[in-house]
Structure formats: C-alpha cells, structure tokens
Write an enzyme that holds these catalytic residues in place. Structure first.
Site: not given
Ligand code: XUL
Ligand code: CO
Length: 439
Positions: A99, A102
């Site tokens: 993300h 991150d």
């Molecule tokens: C949350 C989840 C996230 C997604 C990406 O449950 O799985 O980490 O994979 O936003």
C-alpha cells in the site's frame, strides 16, 4: 548494510531435511505439469505485514524486534526498502506488494505525501533494477486515516471521495512506474455501520463511479495492469459492499465494469464470509474472474481476520486444484497477506513463516496436480452428472425440454434412484495423496 545477517539464502533441501531454514517442498525450478513451481506459485511478500507491521493489537503495543526499529520518518522508510530487498533475495521470492502508506510516511498535506512517495518509489525502482523481484501489485490505503471514517469512495462526504481519487491516481502512476502486474482495490471502509444513516444505493453508485474513474485513468496513462477487487464481508465495517466474489461479480455486471476487473481472493476473507477458500476460488474461476490470491488462513475458533501464514495442506491442496484448473493465475500470484503472531517477534520468524507458507503451497501444488493427473475427482464428478448427457437430461440442457414435456416424462416415471455422493471416500483419497506426496 545487512539486516538479516544470521540468515543465509534459503535453499531447497528436499522433504527429509531437518534444517528449519530450508525449503522441504518448494523447489522453484522443479517442473510440474509443464511449468516450474515458481511459475505456478508466483509468491509475493506483503510489505505491510512483514516490514511495517509491529505486532500491536487492540490490547497491546508493538512487540516486533526489527533491525530497522531505531529509524524514523523517511530514514525508516528507506531502511525498510533495504531490508525488504535483502529478504526478497534470501527467500528467492519473485514478487512483492504494498500500500502507499506502507512504503512512505504520510505527510501533513497530500503534496507532502506525494513527495515522500516519490522519493521512496525512486529508491524501490533503483533496487528493482538489480533485483529479480517484481511488483505483483500496489494499492492505495483508503482506510487508516481518520478522513476515511465514513468510507472513501462511499463516504457521504464528496471531499473525501476527491481525496481518495487523488490517492488512487497517484497509485496508478506508481504502479506504472514500477511495472506492477496488477492493481488492487480492497474497500476496507467501503461499507456501512448502520442502515439508519446510510443511502446504500447512493454509496454503491459512488463506488462504481470511483472504479470507472480509475479504469479511465489507467487507460489514459497506458497502465495495463490487471485491476483486482478484493472481497471481504466485514471488518473494519460491519458490512463491506464487496462482500464476496458472487456479490462483487453482480456489482461489476450491474455497473458495466466486469471486463475491467478480476478478483483477488483472500483465504481468511472467504471464511469470514461463511465460505471456504476453495469456494471463492471456484466461483471466480467458473466465471473467468480468478485474478490473484492473498494466501493466508484464519483460525476456526476466532471470528476475525487473523491473517495467519498458510500451513493447512488440505486447504492449499484444494486451492491449488482450482488454480491448476484455471491454467494458473495469469498476471496474479500468491501474496502472503499474512503476519507472524504477536509472540513470534524475532526477525527469523519472518523467514520461518514464509518458508512454511511456500512449502505448504508447494505441497498443495504437487498433490493437486497428482489428483488431476489421476482424474480422482473428475471421473467421479463426470459420472455423477452423466444423466444430463443423454435422454431427458440432454433435452433439458439443450433447451429442448419444457414444463409440458417434463411433466409428461415425470408422470411415466417409476422409482427415482439416487447414487451416493461418497464424500468420506473422496476425503480419505485426498488424505492418501497428501501423505504420498509429502514423502
Ligand atoms: C485487509 C486486506 C488488505 C488488502 C489490501 O483485510 O486483506 O491488506 O489485501 O488492502
Ligand atoms: Co488481503
């Protein structure tokens, strides 16, 4: 600078090895049904759990001992990039995922956030020049910051929609810059807490608008990554609009978005939705919508998203069975959206965890392939539906029957005989295959 000095590159040593820092089953170059294990499995490390996650939970502060913990701000972000590429290399994983938040700290303004991101993305790009690890997908975090308290694309506040749209625009640019194979949308706050204050139709319309804007912009900049929606039924919202694959599919169809998306299916999200992992993979596969996988597992006794590393061989077998029948994951992969337990706080636990997950899926791949080679389920299933290949069944399937002809047929029927579904026998057979392949 090395962050994992005690760890040597992880090698495949075979099923009888007792070395905890070796693969027992994942042999990247081994051929399985015409492709290497690496090509079938396409493993990815998720940045948020492994480099950003600190082990805190709603009841306690961080526990993770990490060699980058003493850094702050952009220095911390840089140290994490250095550590991440060292780990990718030592684990020999072909992909990673992140993300925006991150990899780079959020600034006080969106402009500042962009500046931070630009610096770190350039650093990642430099590392990628000499690394074999590529970006499986990136995504925008549209759930942590308080501005997303009522949702992002589905927020009742259009100011928030605009901010979220800007973050996705930047995310698509970053994806293009780093050559991401996919781009993920997980709508963590795209849902509701109570219908009493919610215009559901309006919110779902907004979500569709948001996706259309992203599709248009990706086209505009020539970013041809596969778009993925990651369903989850709830948590953090009480109800998430992308509840499961079937709900997501209906949404995409209603809003003319189906051709632009596939699904990123997470095992623990499937079980939270009251489905098995393989159910979600199956629904996606039979609809041509299986894009990628967030490989993890939940805990039967806990009702939330525990994001454990996958170790259940039965589950990895049935997952790989779907993936093999899908002809692989295309541009997708198996991303370990999984975190070491709070009590597994030492850096080497990160390696044990990934080795466990990679070996578990390697076993799953081998068992599923053997099951398919021997047509263990296929022949049984074909026989189970044979009545639709002839006589009245064929008339039904070919559209030659109607309620008049079927009534006429039924009135002449004598005793209807059913056959056993043999569930226990099939499960015992799968057990036998798992035991044989592990040897
Ligand atoms: C949350 C989840 C996230 C997604 C990406 O449950 O799985 O980490 O994979 O936003
Ligand atoms: Co996920």
């Amino acid at each position: 600078m090395s962050y994992f000095t005690a760890i040597q590159p992880i090698q495949y040593e075979g099923a009888t090895s007792r070395n905890p820092l070796a693969f027992k089953h994942y042999n990247p170059t081994e051929l399985v049904n015409g492709r290497t294990m690496e090509e079938w499995l396409r493993f990815a490390v998720s940045y948020w759990h492994t480099f950003t996650g600190d082990g805190s939970d709603p009841f306690g502060v961080s526990t993770m001992q990490r060699p980058w913990n003493h850094y702050q701000g952009l220095d911390l972000a840089k140290a994490r990039v250095e550590a991440s590429f060292e780990m990718f290399e030592k684990l020999n994983v072909p992909y990673f995922c992140f993300h925006d938040v991150d990899v780079a700290p959020e600034g006080n303004t969106l402009r500042e956030t962009y500046r931070n991101l630009d610096k770190i993305v350039q650093m990642i790009k430099e590392y990628m020049k000499t690394s074999r690890t590529k970006l499986l997908w990136n995504t925008a975090n549209l759930f942590t910051h308080p501005r997303y308290v009522h949702g992002a694309a589905t927020s009742p506040n259009a100011e928030v929609f605009a901010h979220a749209a800007a973050k996705v625009k930047k995310g698509l640019e970053i994806g293009k810059e780093l050559g991401a194979a996919n781009y993920v949308f997980w709508g963590g706050r795209e849902g509701y807490e109570t219908l009493l204050n919610t215009d559901m139709k309006q919110e779902v319309d907004q979500l569709a608008r948001f996706f259309h804007l992203a599709v248009d912009y990706a086209k505009e900049i020539g970013f041809d990554a596969q778009f993925l929606i990651e369903p989850k039924p709830k948590e953090p919202t009480k109800h998430q609009y992308d509840f499961d694959v079937a709900t997501g599919l209906a949404f995409l169809q209603s809003y003319g978005l189906k051709e632009h998306f596939k699904f990123n299916i997470e095992a623990n999200h499937a079980t939270l939705a009251g489905h098995s992992f393989e159910h979600e993979l199956r629904v996606a596969r039979i609809n041509g919508m299986l894009g990628s996988v967030d490989a993890n597992q939940g805990d039967l006794l806990l009702g939330w998203d525990t994001d454990e590393f996958p170790t259940d061989l039965y589950s990895t077998t049935l997952a790989m069975y779907e993936i093999l029948l899908n002809g692989g994951l295309g541009s997708g992969g198996l991303n370990f959206d999984a975190k070491v337990r709070r009590g597994s706080f030492e850096p080497e636990d990160l390696f044990y965890a990934h080795i466990a997950g990679m070996d578990s899926f390697a076993v799953g791949l081998k068992v599923a392939n053997k099951l398919l080679e021997d047509r263990v389920l296929e022949d049984f299933i074909a026989e189970r539906y044979r009545s639709y290949t002839e006589g009245v069944g064929l008339e039904i399937m070919e559209g030659r029957a109607n309620l008049h002809t079927l009534e006429k047929y039924a009135l002449e029927q004598t005793e209807i005989k059913n056959r056993s579904g043999r569930q226990e026998l099939l499960k015992a057979t799968i057990n036998q295959y798992i035991i044989e392949v592990k040897r």
